[in-house]
Design a protein around this motif. Structure first.
Motif, PDB file in Angstrom:
ATOM      1  N   ARG A  40       0.803  -1.230   0.000  1.00 43.81           N
ATOM      2  CA  ARG A  40       0.000   0.000   0.000  1.00 43.81           C
ATOM      3  C   ARG A  40       0.831   1.273   0.000  1.00 43.81           C
ATOM      4  N   GLN A  41       2.084   1.150  -0.409  1.00 45.64           N
ATOM      5  CA  GLN A  41       2.913   2.336  -0.613  1.00 45.64           C
ATOM      6  C   GLN A  41       3.482   2.262  -2.022  1.00 45.64           C
ATOM      7  N   LEU A  60       2.474  -0.732  -7.062  1.00 47.55           N
ATOM      8  CA  LEU A  60       1.650  -0.747  -5.857  1.00 47.55           C
ATOM      9  C   LEU A  60       1.265  -2.180  -5.540  1.00 47.55           C
ATOM     10  N   PHE A  62      -1.206  -4.588  -2.884  1.00 48.50           N
ATOM     11  CA  PHE A  62      -2.356  -4.561  -1.983  1.00 48.50           C
ATOM     12  C   PHE A  62      -2.479  -5.907  -1.289  1.00 48.50           C
ATOM     13  N   ALA A  66      -7.779  -5.648   0.907  1.00 46.73           N
ATOM     14  CA  ALA A  66      -7.536  -4.206   0.762  1.00 46.73           C
ATOM     15  C   ALA A  66      -7.461  -3.765  -0.700  1.00 46.73           C
ATOM     16  N   SER A  67      -7.887  -4.618  -1.610  1.00 43.90           N
ATOM     17  CA  SER A  67      -7.812  -4.288  -3.033  1.00 43.90           C
ATOM     18  C   SER A  67      -9.209  -4.229  -3.642  1.00 43.90           C
TER      19      SER A  67
END
Length: 170
Positions: A40-41, A60, A62, A66-67
């Motif tokens: 996530r960065q 990126l 995920f 969280a995607s």
């Protein structure tokens, strides 16, 4: 569950093209091309295959849940030339355990994993096709889940009132 990949942006020349990967091998596949960034960065990475630099891309990762699809996922934001996109897609297609996604498969997985409801899927399709400001606003209302929440309230109201009347609704 297969790991799938596809061009997530429009085909043709552009400043940026996005390739999305989703499934259990998504992070592994990206690791074949570059050093993995923190989940996530976003990080700028050189994509290298067999000693050849394919592109310098924004990468990126995920985590599961969280995607967009709800699965382990990754995105490669490449320079949008057809040659760059073709080279990265060619490398991904040669990796064991990965396959090209079918049309709509990322959205289907999001639906199956509870990330979107049916109304939101329709709202997303409308948003992608929106050509006017009014169409965009209406599509965003549906895509945001407002319609699905309203339908759920109606459903709960019917169930509660049905039980109060001695009827079982389900």
């Amino acid at each position: 569950m297969d790991t799938i990949f596809a061009l997530a942006s429009a085909r043709g020349k552009a400043g940026v093209a996005v390739i999305r990967l989703s499934g259990p091998l998504a992070h592994w596949a990206v690791a074949q091309l570059c050093a993995l960034p923190t989940v996530r960065q976003a990080a700028l990475r050189r994509l290298v295959w067999r000693g050849e630099v394919l592109d310098e891309a924004l990468v990126l990762l995920f985590a599961e849940g969280a995607s967009f699809t709800g699965e382990i996922s990754a995105e490669l934001h490449l320079h949008g030339s057809t040659a760059v996109v073709a080279s990265v897609l060619r490398v991904l297609s040669g990796l064991e355990g990965l396959r090209l996604a079918e049309a709509g498969e990322f959205t289907r997985r999001a639906l199956e994993n509870g990330r979107l409801d049916l109304a939101q899927v329709e709202g997303l399709a409308d948003l992608i096709d929106a050509e006017t400001e009014a169409q965009r606003r209406q599509a965003m209302r549906v895509f945001s889940g407002a319609l699905g929440r309203r339908v759920e309230l109606w459903r709960l109201d019917l169930v509660v009132h049905g039980r109060q009347r001695g009827h079982e609704l389900s």
